[in-house]
Design a protein around this motif. Structure first.
Motif, short mmCIF file in Angstrom:
data_model
loop_
_atom_site.label_atom_id
_atom_site.label_comp_id
_atom_site.label_asym_id
_atom_site.label_seq_id
_atom_site.Cartn_x
_atom_site.Cartn_y
_atom_site.Cartn_z
N PRO A 112 -18.76 87.73 99.59
CA PRO A 112 -20.02 87.02 99.89
C PRO A 112 -20.00 85.57 99.48
O PRO A 112 -20.81 84.77 99.97
CB PRO A 112 -21.07 87.82 99.10
N ARG A 113 -19.08 85.17 98.59
CA ARG A 113 -19.06 83.78 98.13
C ARG A 113 -18.52 82.83 99.20
O ARG A 113 -18.65 81.61 99.07
CB ARG A 113 -18.23 83.68 96.85
N MET A 114 -17.91 83.38 100.27
CA MET A 114 -17.41 82.53 101.35
C MET A 114 -18.50 82.13 102.34
O MET A 114 -18.30 81.26 103.17
CB MET A 114 -16.30 83.24 102.13
N THR A 115 -19.66 82.78 102.27
CA THR A 115 -20.71 82.50 103.23
C THR A 115 -21.44 81.21 102.86
O THR A 115 -21.33 80.71 101.73
CB THR A 115 -21.72 83.66 103.26
N GLY A 116 -22.19 80.68 103.83
CA GLY A 116 -22.91 79.44 103.61
C GLY A 116 -22.02 78.24 103.81
O GLY A 116 -20.86 78.35 104.20
N ASP A 117 -22.58 77.05 103.57
CA ASP A 117 -21.82 75.82 103.72
C ASP A 117 -21.35 75.32 102.35
O ASP A 117 -21.82 75.76 101.31
CB ASP A 117 -22.70 74.73 104.37
N GLY A 118 -20.41 74.38 102.40
CA GLY A 118 -19.93 73.77 101.17
C GLY A 118 -18.79 74.55 100.55
O GLY A 118 -18.22 75.47 101.13
N GLY A 119 -18.45 74.16 99.31
CA GLY A 119 -17.33 74.77 98.62
C GLY A 119 -17.65 76.13 98.06
O GLY A 119 -18.82 76.51 97.89
N TRP A 120 -16.62 76.88 97.78
CA TRP A 120 -16.78 78.21 97.19
C TRP A 120 -15.59 78.46 96.25
O TRP A 120 -14.56 77.80 96.32
CB TRP A 120 -16.86 79.30 98.26
N ALA A 121 -15.80 79.41 95.35
CA ALA A 121 -14.77 79.75 94.36
C ALA A 121 -14.79 81.24 94.08
O ALA A 121 -15.87 81.85 94.00
CB ALA A 121 -14.98 78.95 93.08
N VAL A 122 -13.61 81.83 93.96
CA VAL A 122 -13.47 83.25 93.65
C VAL A 122 -12.58 83.39 92.43
O VAL A 122 -11.40 83.00 92.47
CB VAL A 122 -12.86 84.03 94.84
N PRO A 123 -13.11 83.91 91.30
CA PRO A 123 -12.28 84.06 90.09
C PRO A 123 -11.41 85.32 90.16
O PRO A 123 -11.81 86.36 90.71
CB PRO A 123 -13.32 84.17 88.98
N LEU A 124 -10.20 85.21 89.61
CA LEU A 124 -9.26 86.32 89.54
C LEU A 124 -8.77 86.48 88.11
O LEU A 124 -8.81 85.54 87.31
CB LEU A 124 -8.04 86.06 90.44
N LEU A 125 -8.29 87.66 87.83
CA LEU A 125 -7.53 87.90 86.60
C LEU A 125 -6.14 88.39 87.00
O LEU A 125 -6.00 89.46 87.60
CB LEU A 125 -8.22 88.95 85.71
N VAL A 126 -5.13 87.57 86.73
CA VAL A 126 -3.74 87.96 87.01
C VAL A 126 -3.18 88.45 85.68
O VAL A 126 -2.78 87.64 84.83
CB VAL A 126 -2.94 86.77 87.57
N GLY A 127 -3.17 89.78 85.50
CA GLY A 127 -2.90 90.32 84.16
C GLY A 127 -4.08 89.95 83.28
O GLY A 127 -5.21 90.35 83.53
N ASP A 128 -3.84 89.15 82.24
CA ASP A 128 -4.94 88.66 81.40
C ASP A 128 -5.15 87.16 81.58
O ASP A 128 -5.81 86.52 80.76
CB ASP A 128 -4.65 88.98 79.93
N ARG A 129 -4.62 86.59 82.68
CA ARG A 129 -4.70 85.15 82.93
C ARG A 129 -5.79 84.85 83.94
O ARG A 129 -5.83 85.45 85.02
CB ARG A 129 -3.35 84.66 83.44
N ALA A 130 -6.70 83.96 83.61
CA ALA A 130 -7.79 83.59 84.51
C ALA A 130 -7.30 82.59 85.56
O ALA A 130 -6.68 81.58 85.24
CB ALA A 130 -8.94 82.98 83.72
N VAL A 131 -7.58 82.88 86.80
CA VAL A 131 -7.18 82.05 87.94
C VAL A 131 -8.38 81.93 88.87
O VAL A 131 -9.18 82.87 89.00
CB VAL A 131 -5.98 82.67 88.69
#
Length: 304
Positions: free
Chosen positions: A103-122
């Motif tokens: 749902p964060r891709m909807t709308g206009d403008g920028g968007w961001a999706v947080p991930l955890l790669v193992g215990d590393r925040a990306v």
């Protein structure tokens, strides 16, 4: 007997085309997206911060989903929106892939999706682009021109016989139609939720495989001056046109489910629908001419 065999081949090919027609909608869906259709804007991934070797995130299905390919040695956890419970966000194991509608891709403008790669925040960051609205009239005009030009060449082949240069040109046009359909399938399969593979391509092609086989056979038969050549080319063209006619909706949409430039997809639609119809009309002319010749032979035999 040769004439009757040619007529049977053409009728069989056209019957196959008519039988395939009800599947056209499902094949069009397999070529990119099902319901809903892509919107007027297209999300895109700008960066993965910090970059992680072996991790890739791409926009697929005309902007409807994100796909994450995990070639790292750790599981990747796609975090849900702040304050929300987990929804479609996947946890992708090492070596796996997953697609989801975020749902964060909807709308206009920028968007961001947080991930955890193992215990590393990306964080995956992106924005949205606004492709120009296409002008449908030139594309529809191109289809009419392609159909008329192909039929003109085909009519010359029917009139001058299978040994003429026009017949060889019909074989070349058949290869062009099949090639355009292959490009259409490859570009569409490249944005499916599943990573591109032979199975994905074959699944996206669906009944189009019949068109590819008939097209190759028709071109070979025509170049070797066989009676079955033109009818077989006509069958391939009819199937290609029926399978692709639903994609003419792309003449009216700014965003398509296609991996490369959207105008390339529209051009493949012009070739497969327009030239495919021209090949079909060529087959009709060949059948009519063959029937006339058969009647003339029968009349001559009766008068002897």
């Amino acid at each position: 007997m040769i004439v009757r065999a040619a007529l049977r081949s053409a009728l069989l090919g056209l019957l196959l085309a008519l039988l395939i027609l009800p599947f056209g909608g499902s094949v069009a869906a397999a070529h990119g997206v099902a319901d809903p259709e892509p919107g007027p804007t297209l999300p895109r991934v700008l960066s993965v911060e910090p970059a992680v070797a072996g991790l890739s995130v791409t926009v697929v299905e005309g902007g409807l989903r994100l796909r994450l390919d995990n070639r790292t040695e750790a599981a990747v956890d796609v975090r849900p929106p702040a304050g929300a419970g987990r929804g479609p966000e996947p946890v992708v194991p090492a070596g796996g892939s997953a697609a989801w509608a975020d749902p964060r891709m909807t709308g206009d403008g920028g968007w961001a999706v947080p991930l955890l790669v193992g215990d590393r925040a990306v964080t995956v960051r992106g924005d949205r682009v606004h492709p120009a609205q296409p002008q449908p009239v030139p594309w529809w005009s191109a289809i009419v021109f392609a159909a008329a030009a192909t039929f003109c060449v085909g009519a010359l082949a029917v009139e001058r016989g299978r040994r003429s240069r026009a017949a060889a040109a019909v074989a070349g046009l058949t290869v062009l139609v099949v090639g355009a359909h292959v490009v259409h399938v490859l570009g569409s399969a490249s944005v499916l939720a599943d990573p591109l593979s032979p199975g994905t391509v074959l699944g996206a092609a669906g009944p189009g495989l019949v068109c590819w086989l008939l097209g190759a056979a028709g071109a070979a038969l025509t170049l070797t001056r066989q009676e079955l050549g033109l009818p077989t080319c006509a069958s391939a063209g009819a199937i290609a046109a029926l399978l692709t006619v639903f994609d003419t909706a792309g003449f009216h949409r700014p965003v398509l489910a296609f991996a490369w430039a959207f105008d390339v997809d529209r051009l493949t639609t012009v070739v497969t629908v327009g030239a495919g119809v021209g090949l079909f009309l060529t087959g009709c002319a060949a059948m009519r001419t063959a029937g006339g010749r058969e009647n003339a032979v029968a009349l001559i035999e009766k008068t002897r």
